[in-house]
Design a protein around this motif. Structure first.
Motif, PDB file in Angstrom:
ATOM      1  N   GLY A  18      36.923  47.696  -2.502  1.00  0.00           N
ATOM      2  CA  GLY A  18      36.219  47.151  -1.337  1.00  0.00           C
ATOM      3  C   GLY A  18      34.788  47.646  -1.255  1.00  0.00           C
ATOM      4  N   GLU A  19      34.111  47.193  -0.222  1.00  0.00           N
ATOM      5  CA  GLU A  19      32.747  47.636   0.063  1.00  0.00           C
ATOM      6  C   GLU A  19      32.529  47.607   1.564  1.00  0.00           C
ATOM      7  N   LEU A  20      31.494  48.280   2.024  1.00  0.00           N
ATOM      8  CA  LEU A  20      31.231  48.355   3.461  1.00  0.00           C
ATOM      9  C   LEU A  20      30.737  47.042   4.042  1.00  0.00           C
ATOM     10  N   THR A  21      29.971  46.277   3.297  1.00  0.00           N
ATOM     11  CA  THR A  21      29.426  45.030   3.815  1.00  0.00           C
ATOM     12  C   THR A  21      30.556  44.100   4.246  1.00  0.00           C
ATOM     13  N   GLY A  22      30.542  43.740   5.527  1.00  0.00           N
ATOM     14  CA  GLY A  22      31.553  42.841   6.072  1.00  0.00           C
ATOM     15  C   GLY A  22      32.890  43.482   6.375  1.00  0.00           C
ATOM     16  N   THR A  23      33.014  44.769   6.139  1.00  0.00           N
ATOM     17  CA  THR A  23      34.276  45.474   6.370  1.00  0.00           C
ATOM     18  C   THR A  23      34.376  45.924   7.818  1.00  0.00           C
ATOM     19  N   ARG A  24      35.567  45.801   8.392  1.00  0.00           N
ATOM     20  CA  ARG A  24      35.803  46.278   9.753  1.00  0.00           C
ATOM     21  C   ARG A  24      36.144  47.760   9.700  1.00  0.00           C
ATOM     22  N   VAL A  25      35.283  48.563  10.289  1.00  0.00           N
ATOM     23  CA  VAL A  25      35.428  50.017  10.275  1.00  0.00           C
ATOM     24  C   VAL A  25      35.790  50.482  11.677  1.00  0.00           C
ATOM     25  N   LEU A  26      36.831  51.286  11.771  1.00  0.00           N
ATOM     26  CA  LEU A  26      37.219  51.908  13.036  1.00  0.00           C
ATOM     27  C   LEU A  26      36.774  53.357  13.007  1.00  0.00           C
ATOM     28  N   ARG A  52      26.216  50.281  10.166  1.00  0.00           N
ATOM     29  CA  ARG A  52      25.629  48.970  10.448  1.00  0.00           C
ATOM     30  C   ARG A  52      24.555  48.617   9.429  1.00  0.00           C
ATOM     31  N   GLN A  53      23.788  49.598   8.991  1.00  0.00           N
ATOM     32  CA  GLN A  53      22.768  49.340   7.968  1.00  0.00           C
ATOM     33  C   GLN A  53      23.407  48.870   6.665  1.00  0.00           C
ATOM     34  N   HIS A  54      24.644  49.285   6.427  1.00  0.00           N
ATOM     35  CA  HIS A  54      25.384  48.852   5.237  1.00  0.00           C
ATOM     36  C   HIS A  54      26.149  47.545   5.484  1.00  0.00           C
ATOM     37  N   GLY A  55      26.002  46.958   6.657  1.00  0.00           N
ATOM     38  CA  GLY A  55      26.628  45.672   6.945  1.00  0.00           C
ATOM     39  C   GLY A  55      28.059  45.743   7.436  1.00  0.00           C
ATOM     40  N   ALA A  56      28.508  46.918   7.875  1.00  0.00           N
ATOM     41  CA  ALA A  56      29.875  47.069   8.377  1.00  0.00           C
ATOM     42  C   ALA A  56      29.986  46.553   9.807  1.00  0.00           C
ATOM     43  N   ASP A  57      31.156  46.064  10.146  1.00  0.00           N
ATOM     44  CA  ASP A  57      31.506  45.636  11.499  1.00  0.00           C
ATOM     45  C   ASP A  57      32.257  46.811  12.130  1.00  0.00           C
ATOM     46  N   VAL A  58      31.625  47.507  13.069  1.00  0.00           N
ATOM     47  CA  VAL A  58      32.147  48.771  13.583  1.00  0.00           C
ATOM     48  C   VAL A  58      32.775  48.602  14.959  1.00  0.00           C
ATOM     49  N   THR A  59      33.975  49.169  15.124  1.00  0.00           N
ATOM     50  CA  THR A  59      34.613  49.331  16.420  1.00  0.00           C
ATOM     51  C   THR A  59      34.953  50.811  16.567  1.00  0.00           C
ATOM     52  N   TYR A  60      35.306  51.205  17.788  1.00  0.00           N
ATOM     53  CA  TYR A  60      35.654  52.610  17.986  1.00  0.00           C
ATOM     54  C   TYR A  60      36.837  52.728  18.934  1.00  0.00           C
ATOM     55  N   HIS A  61      37.467  53.879  18.856  1.00  0.00           N
ATOM     56  CA  HIS A  61      38.486  54.257  19.832  1.00  0.00           C
ATOM     57  C   HIS A  61      38.222  55.696  20.221  1.00  0.00           C
ATOM     58  N   ASP A  62      38.174  55.941  21.505  1.00  0.00           N
ATOM     59  CA  ASP A  62      38.034  57.294  22.027  1.00  0.00           C
ATOM     60  C   ASP A  62      38.579  57.288  23.444  1.00  0.00           C
ATOM     61  N   PRO A  63      39.628  58.057  23.718  1.00  0.00           N
ATOM     62  CA  PRO A  63      40.223  58.047  25.054  1.00  0.00           C
ATOM     63  C   PRO A  63      39.301  58.594  26.141  1.00  0.00           C
ATOM     64  N   TYR A  64      38.206  59.223  25.758  1.00  0.00           N
ATOM     65  CA  TYR A  64      37.282  59.815  26.730  1.00  0.00           C
ATOM     66  C   TYR A  64      36.005  59.014  26.924  1.00  0.00           C
ATOM     67  N   VAL A  65      35.820  57.935  26.162  1.00  0.00           N
ATOM     68  CA  VAL A  65      34.592  57.136  26.224  1.00  0.00           C
ATOM     69  C   VAL A  65      34.972  55.676  26.415  1.00  0.00           C
ATOM     70  N   ASP A  89      39.663  48.792   7.994  1.00  0.00           N
ATOM     71  CA  ASP A  89      39.684  49.266   6.620  1.00  0.00           C
ATOM     72  C   ASP A  89      38.267  49.659   6.264  1.00  0.00           C
ATOM     73  N   PRO A  90      37.876  50.874   6.431  1.00  0.00           N
ATOM     74  CA  PRO A  90      38.635  52.085   6.661  1.00  0.00           C
ATOM     75  C   PRO A  90      38.613  52.532   8.122  1.00  0.00           C
ATOM     76  N   THR A  91      39.395  53.565   8.396  1.00  0.00           N
ATOM     77  CA  THR A  91      39.320  54.297   9.657  1.00  0.00           C
ATOM     78  C   THR A  91      38.656  55.634   9.340  1.00  0.00           C
ATOM     79  N   ILE A  92      37.629  55.962  10.120  1.00  0.00           N
ATOM     80  CA  ILE A  92      36.907  57.215   9.914  1.00  0.00           C
ATOM     81  C   ILE A  92      37.133  58.102  11.136  1.00  0.00           C
ATOM     82  N   VAL A  93      37.742  59.250  10.936  1.00  0.00           N
ATOM     83  CA  VAL A  93      37.988  60.195  12.025  1.00  0.00           C
ATOM     84  C   VAL A  93      36.800  61.135  12.129  1.00  0.00           C
TER      85      VAL A  93
END
Length: 127
Positions: A18-26, A52-65, A89-93
């Protein structure tokens, strides 16, 4: 550190074809420290900026934000952690909140990048 995290995520994805461009990253845990809501000095903004500069589609999860923006652009929040883990794909902790320590073990993720090293203590195989 943020640039390194993104470069490492890109290398991990490349190993799986895979690659970051167009990838959904959590991104999990966007606060400065675990189990708090303080985002000051958190590296999460810079990580998202580089993703985002690499073209990734970023979402996040944080119970405090409940809402978050980087450079004036909202970062979509994922309310359903299980669904978000399965969809990304991928999830980054970035921060291991207690909820993640009890719930995120790599079994529901395609690729899990633990930047904090917590899963290595559990002897869990993570790409």
């Amino acid at each position: 550190m943020p640039r390194y995290v993104v470069e490492r995520a890109a290398r991990i994805l490349a190993r799986t074809g895979g690659e970051l461009t167009g990838t959904r990253v959590l991104v999990l845990g966007v606060t400065y420290k675990a189990d708090i809501s303080d985002q000051r000095e958190s590296p999460a903004d810079d990580v998202v900026r580089h993703l985002r500069q690499h073209g990734a589609d970023v979402t996040y999860h944080d119970p405090y934000v409940s809402s978050w923006a980087v450079d004036g652009r909202d970062v979509p929040a994922s309310d359903d952690l299980d669904a978000a883990l399965c969809a990304a794909d991928p999830t980054i902790v970035l921060q291991w909140h207690a909820q993640y320590r009890e719930h995120v073990d790599g079994s529901r993720t395609h690729v899990l990048f633990d930047t904090r090293g917590w899963l290595t203590d559990l002897d869990v195989a993570v790409l």
